[in-house]
Design an enzyme around this catalytic site. Structure first.
Site, PDB file in Angstrom:
ATOM      1  N   CYS A 105      34.462   7.779  86.879  1.00 56.71           N
ATOM      2  CA  CYS A 105      35.883   7.894  87.249  1.00 56.71           C
ATOM      3  C   CYS A 105      36.365   9.297  86.892  1.00 56.71           C
ATOM      4  O   CYS A 105      37.320   9.474  86.140  1.00 56.71           O
ATOM      5  CB  CYS A 105      36.719   6.818  86.558  1.00 56.71           C
ATOM      6  SG  CYS A 105      36.520   6.736  84.764  1.00 56.71           S
ATOM      7  N   ASP A 111      27.960   2.834  85.620  1.00 54.62           N
ATOM      8  CA  ASP A 111      29.295   3.430  85.552  1.00 54.62           C
ATOM      9  C   ASP A 111      29.327   4.227  84.247  1.00 54.62           C
ATOM     10  O   ASP A 111      29.713   3.719  83.201  1.00 54.62           O
ATOM     11  CB  ASP A 111      30.358   2.330  85.575  1.00 54.62           C
ATOM     12  CG  ASP A 111      31.766   2.878  85.737  1.00 54.62           C
ATOM     13  OD1 ASP A 111      31.935   4.110  85.658  1.00 54.62           O
ATOM     14  OD2 ASP A 111      32.704   2.084  85.910  1.00 54.62           O
ATOM     15  N   ASP A 154      22.915  -0.386  72.920  1.00 52.56           N
ATOM     16  CA  ASP A 154      22.898   0.970  73.445  1.00 52.56           C
ATOM     17  C   ASP A 154      22.094   0.968  74.739  1.00 52.56           C
ATOM     18  O   ASP A 154      20.958   0.488  74.769  1.00 52.56           O
ATOM     19  CB  ASP A 154      22.267   1.910  72.410  1.00 52.56           C
ATOM     20  CG  ASP A 154      22.302   3.370  72.826  1.00 52.56           C
ATOM     21  OD1 ASP A 154      22.416   3.655  74.041  1.00 52.56           O
ATOM     22  OD2 ASP A 154      22.190   4.240  71.948  1.00 52.56           O
ATOM     23  N   GLY A 188      34.471  -5.074  82.648  1.00 52.56           N
ATOM     24  CA  GLY A 188      33.855  -6.162  83.377  1.00 52.56           C
ATOM     25  C   GLY A 188      34.245  -6.344  84.827  1.00 52.56           C
ATOM     26  O   GLY A 188      33.806  -7.310  85.459  1.00 52.56           O
TER      27      GLY A 188
END
Length: 416
Positions: free
Chosen positions: A348, A295, A280, A237
């Site tokens: 990431c 992300d 989903d 979050g």
């Protein structure tokens, strides 16, 4: 460290190296006090951060590689002797006692005693001469191919120190944190090991923990006040809170019920609001959205400085399924985007296949797309952060004097 904490550390080390499980996914040991649980977790993480150098030091005193259970005892004890600086007598005595108590290692107790006593006397100089823990080939290979051997070694060196803790502030907040370092990108950096929940302003929701790299993708969207924004794969979050704090009408979506619980808790603490959807991402058909932040699930190879167990628990076989999923998520997100809207794709990851190559392939699949070039300098970064296709590429070897930064990739896509 207590005897029980060392035994818990042994179990956790086995779970990572043999079962390929992440430390964060292991259940806590209810028989231990919270302090001992934390000490065990720190010992395992530190051992994994320096596993190859520790093994090299141990090998100097071994005729052959011990069986796995005995080797685990040696590795943890070596970490305590050579890195944390625990009392040698206590470490050796505890290691030998644990070995005698376990049937697989009972016969190795004498060897463990002899090796650790020598290591306690001679090992420090040998350990200091060892190179940094190497990345596994499936991560190190693509890095070397893309940026060269020198950068690979620099990234590995950046994984050695305990990382600092970065905070993202709510707009207009000026916290009373004299020990904080103000980073050029706007994040606050606290020393490693800082107890965040005890800081002034935490209970009031003035900030949240978020690596400086992870805080940049939202900023790539520019002004989102009043915009309808979808945060895909939103948990835990951090980006949802950034968007909400910037005045966006945020829908935060994630497939995990437990992880969405964390998003809800974080929003409640900070007094921010967003529409939460547990679903989903590929099944979501609401919209259109003015902006979408994706992300995407990835190898997380850019976060090894924070999660040294990742390099030991994950495998190269995960890369292809993840890159296929990223492609599907990008294509689906584009169907939810309003005309003229912006899609931020970020991971990431240090792997170009999960960043630069993924965006290049997307542009080939969708001829009407273009990349809005990232301006790293405007974000407080360096021109070297900008990648050739227009994205933002961050690496752990950046900001060496400030404590590094997570490996991250982000790019903004829009229809021409």
């Amino acid at each position: 460290m207590s005897h029980g904490a060392r035994q818990a550390a042994l179990r956790a080390l086995d779970a990572v190296l043999r079962e390929r499980r992440m430390l964060a996914h292991l259940p806590g040991d209810g028989r231990l006090a919270p302090g001992d649980q934390a000490r065990a977790a720190r010992l395992v993480a530190l051992t994994l951060r320096h596993l190859e150098p520790l093994d090299a030091c141990l090998a100097a005193y071994l005729d052959r590689k011990p069986q796995p259970a005995a080797l685990a005892i040696l590795r943890l004890a070596a970490c305590e002797l050579l890195i944390t600086g625990e009392d040698a007598h206590g470490v050796v005595d505890s290691a030998v006692t644990i070995a005698k108590q376990q049937k697989p290692t009972a016969r190795s107790a004498g060897m463990i005693n002899a090796v650790l006593r020598k290591l306690a006397i001679e090992g420090a100089e040998r350990f200091a001469a060892q190179p940094a823990q190497r990345l596994p080939g499936w991560i190190g290979g693509p890095i070397k191919k893309r940026w060269g051997a020198e950068v690979l070694r620099a990234i590995e060196a950046a994984h050695l120190p305990l990382p600092p803790i970065d905070l993202t502030l709510k707009p207009g907040i000026t916290p009373d944190l004299p020990q904080a370092v103000h980073l050029p990108t706007g994040s606050l950096r606290m020393p490693p090991g800082t107890q965040i929940s005890a800081l002034p302003g935490y209970a009031e929701g003035d900030f949240w923990v978020q690596d400086a790299a992870a805080a940049l993708p939202v900023r790539l969207l520019g002004d989102v006040a009043g915009a309808r924004v979808l945060d895909l794969c939103a948990a835990p979050g951090g980006k949802t809170m950034q968007l909400a704090a910037a005045g966006a009408d945020v829908t935060a979506l994630d497939i995990s019920v437990s992880r969405m619980g964390r998003v809800s808790e974080n929003l409640a603490r900070t007094g921010l609001s967003a529409k939460l959807v547990t679903e989903d991402a590929l099944a979501h058909h609401d919209g259109p959205y003015d902006a979408i932040l994706l992300d995407a699930p990835c190898t997380a190879s850019g976060t090894i400085r924070r999660h040294p167990d990742l390099a030991h628990a994950k495998r190269w076989t995960e890369v292809e399924p993840l890159t296929r999923l990223q492609m599907q998520l990008i294509d689906h997100a584009l169907t939810l985007l309003a005309p003229g809207g912006r899609l931020v794709f970020c991971t990431c990851s240090l792997l170009p296949v999960e960043g630069e190559h993924q965006v290049t392939a997307t542009l080939k699949r969708h001829g009407d797309l273009r990349v809005i070039p990232a301006d790293a300098v405007a974000l407080g970064g360096d021109p070297t952060w900008q990648s050739p296709e227009g994205g933002l590429r961050l690496r752990p070897d950046f900001w060496p004097d400030l404590g590094g930064i997570d490996g991250f990739y982000a790019a903004v896509l829009t229809r021409a």
